[in-house]
Design a protein around this motif. Structure first.
Motif, mmCIF file in Angstrom:
data_model
loop_
_atom_site.group_PDB
_atom_site.id
_atom_site.type_symbol
_atom_site.label_atom_id
_atom_site.label_comp_id
_atom_site.label_asym_id
_atom_site.label_seq_id
_atom_site.Cartn_x
_atom_site.Cartn_y
_atom_site.Cartn_z
ATOM 1 N N LYS A 178 8.835 -3.441 -0.749
ATOM 2 C CA LYS A 178 8.966 -2.012 -0.424
ATOM 3 C C LYS A 178 8.879 -1.155 -1.677
ATOM 4 O O LYS A 178 8.232 -0.108 -1.688
ATOM 5 N N LEU A 179 9.533 -1.589 -2.744
ATOM 6 C CA LEU A 179 9.505 -0.843 -3.998
ATOM 7 C C LEU A 179 8.102 -0.788 -4.584
ATOM 8 O O LEU A 179 7.645 0.260 -5.032
ATOM 9 N N ARG A 180 7.391 -1.912 -4.578
ATOM 10 C CA ARG A 180 6.017 -1.939 -5.096
ATOM 11 C C ARG A 180 5.092 -1.053 -4.277
ATOM 12 O O ARG A 180 4.240 -0.360 -4.811
ATOM 13 N N ARG A 181 5.278 -1.051 -2.962
ATOM 14 C CA ARG A 181 4.460 -0.179 -2.112
ATOM 15 C C ARG A 181 4.769 1.286 -2.393
ATOM 16 O O ARG A 181 3.875 2.130 -2.396
ATOM 17 N N LYS A 182 6.039 1.582 -2.644
ATOM 18 C CA LYS A 182 6.420 2.955 -2.976
ATOM 19 C C LYS A 182 5.786 3.375 -4.303
ATOM 20 O O LYS A 182 5.242 4.471 -4.415
ATOM 21 N N VAL A 183 5.839 2.502 -5.297
ATOM 22 C CA VAL A 183 5.228 2.796 -6.594
ATOM 23 C C VAL A 183 3.721 2.994 -6.435
ATOM 24 O O VAL A 183 3.142 3.919 -7.012
ATOM 25 N N LEU A 184 3.090 2.146 -5.645
ATOM 26 C CA LEU A 184 1.661 2.273 -5.401
ATOM 27 C C LEU A 184 1.339 3.606 -4.733
ATOM 28 O O LEU A 184 0.406 4.306 -5.135
ATOM 29 N N ALA A 185 2.116 3.991 -3.727
ATOM 30 C CA ALA A 185 1.895 5.260 -3.034
ATOM 31 C C ALA A 185 2.082 6.437 -3.989
ATOM 32 O O ALA A 185 1.292 7.378 -3.986
ATOM 33 N N GLN A 186 3.114 6.375 -4.823
ATOM 34 C CA GLN A 186 3.346 7.443 -5.796
ATOM 35 C C GLN A 186 2.185 7.533 -6.783
ATOM 36 O O GLN A 186 1.738 8.620 -7.135
ATOM 37 N N PHE A 187 1.707 6.382 -7.218
ATOM 38 C CA PHE A 187 0.585 6.346 -8.143
ATOM 39 C C PHE A 187 -0.653 6.957 -7.512
ATOM 40 O O PHE A 187 -1.324 7.800 -8.110
ATOM 41 N N GLU A 188 -0.957 6.534 -6.286
ATOM 42 C CA GLU A 188 -2.141 7.055 -5.612
ATOM 43 C C GLU A 188 -2.020 8.553 -5.370
ATOM 44 O O GLU A 188 -2.976 9.292 -5.557
ATOM 45 N N PHE A 189 -0.846 9.018 -4.973
ATOM 46 C CA PHE A 189 -0.649 10.437 -4.740
ATOM 47 C C PHE A 189 -0.795 11.235 -6.034
ATOM 48 O O PHE A 189 -1.441 12.265 -6.069
ATOM 49 N N SER A 190 -0.197 10.745 -7.107
ATOM 50 C CA SER A 190 -0.244 11.487 -8.367
ATOM 51 C C SER A 190 -1.640 11.515 -8.970
ATOM 52 O O SER A 190 -1.943 12.374 -9.782
ATOM 53 N N HIS A 191 -2.507 10.587 -8.558
ATOM 54 C CA HIS A 191 -3.861 10.552 -9.101
ATOM 55 C C HIS A 191 -4.919 11.037 -8.120
ATOM 56 O O HIS A 191 -6.091 11.077 -8.458
ATOM 57 N N CYS A 192 -4.512 11.455 -6.931
ATOM 58 C CA CYS A 192 -5.517 11.870 -5.952
ATOM 59 C C CYS A 192 -6.205 13.161 -6.353
ATOM 60 O O CYS A 192 -7.322 13.420 -5.932
ATOM 61 N N PHE A 193 -5.595 13.949 -7.196
ATOM 62 C CA PHE A 193 -6.213 15.184 -7.649
ATOM 63 C C PHE A 193 -6.854 15.038 -9.020
ATOM 64 O O PHE A 193 -7.366 15.989 -9.575
ATOM 65 N N LEU A 194 -6.813 13.842 -9.572
ATOM 66 C CA LEU A 194 -7.396 13.571 -10.880
ATOM 67 C C LEU A 194 -8.357 12.386 -10.777
ATOM 68 O O LEU A 194 -8.059 11.294 -11.227
ATOM 69 N N PRO A 195 -9.531 12.578 -10.185
ATOM 70 C CA PRO A 195 -10.428 11.436 -9.962
ATOM 71 C C PRO A 195 -10.808 10.688 -11.229
ATOM 72 O O PRO A 195 -10.949 9.478 -11.220
#
Length: 76
Positions: free
Chosen positions: A43-60
Motif C-alpha cells: 500500500k505504501l509503495r502504491r501511494k508513493v507511486l501515485a504521488q510520484f505520477e501525480f507530481s510529474h503529470c504536469f512536467l512531461p
C-alpha cells in the motif's frame, strides 16, 4: 517481484507462489527483513507511486527519466 508488479493485483498468495514459499512464511520473513507488514508495504509503495505520477503529470520532461515502475527508487 513486488516492485515489478505494483500495478497488478498483489496479495500474499500470488507473491508466495512466485517466490516458492508459503504465504505464512512470506509474511513472517518479509516483516523480519523489512520491518513492514507485507500489505502495508505494498500500500505504501502504491501511494508513493501515485504521488510520484501525480507530481510529474504536469512536467512531461521530468517523467521521461523513469520509463517504468521499477525505475522509481524503492523505499528500502
Amino acid at each position: 517481484f513486488i516492485e515489478a508488479n505494483l500495478e497488478n493485483i498483489l496479495n500474499a498468495q500470488v507473491i508466495a507462489e512466485n517466490v516458492h514459499i508459503s504465504s505464512s512464511h512470506l509474511y513472517h520473513l518479509f516483516k523480519e527483513k523489512t520491518g513492514f507488514a507485507l500489505m502495508e508495504y505494498i500500500k505504501l509503495r502504491r501511494k508513493v507511486l501515485a504521488q510520484f505520477e501525480f507530481s510529474h503529470c504536469f512536467l512531461p520532461h521530468a517523467y521521461t527519466r523513469y520509463s517504468q515502475v521499477s525505475d522509481i527508487p524503492p523505499l528500502l
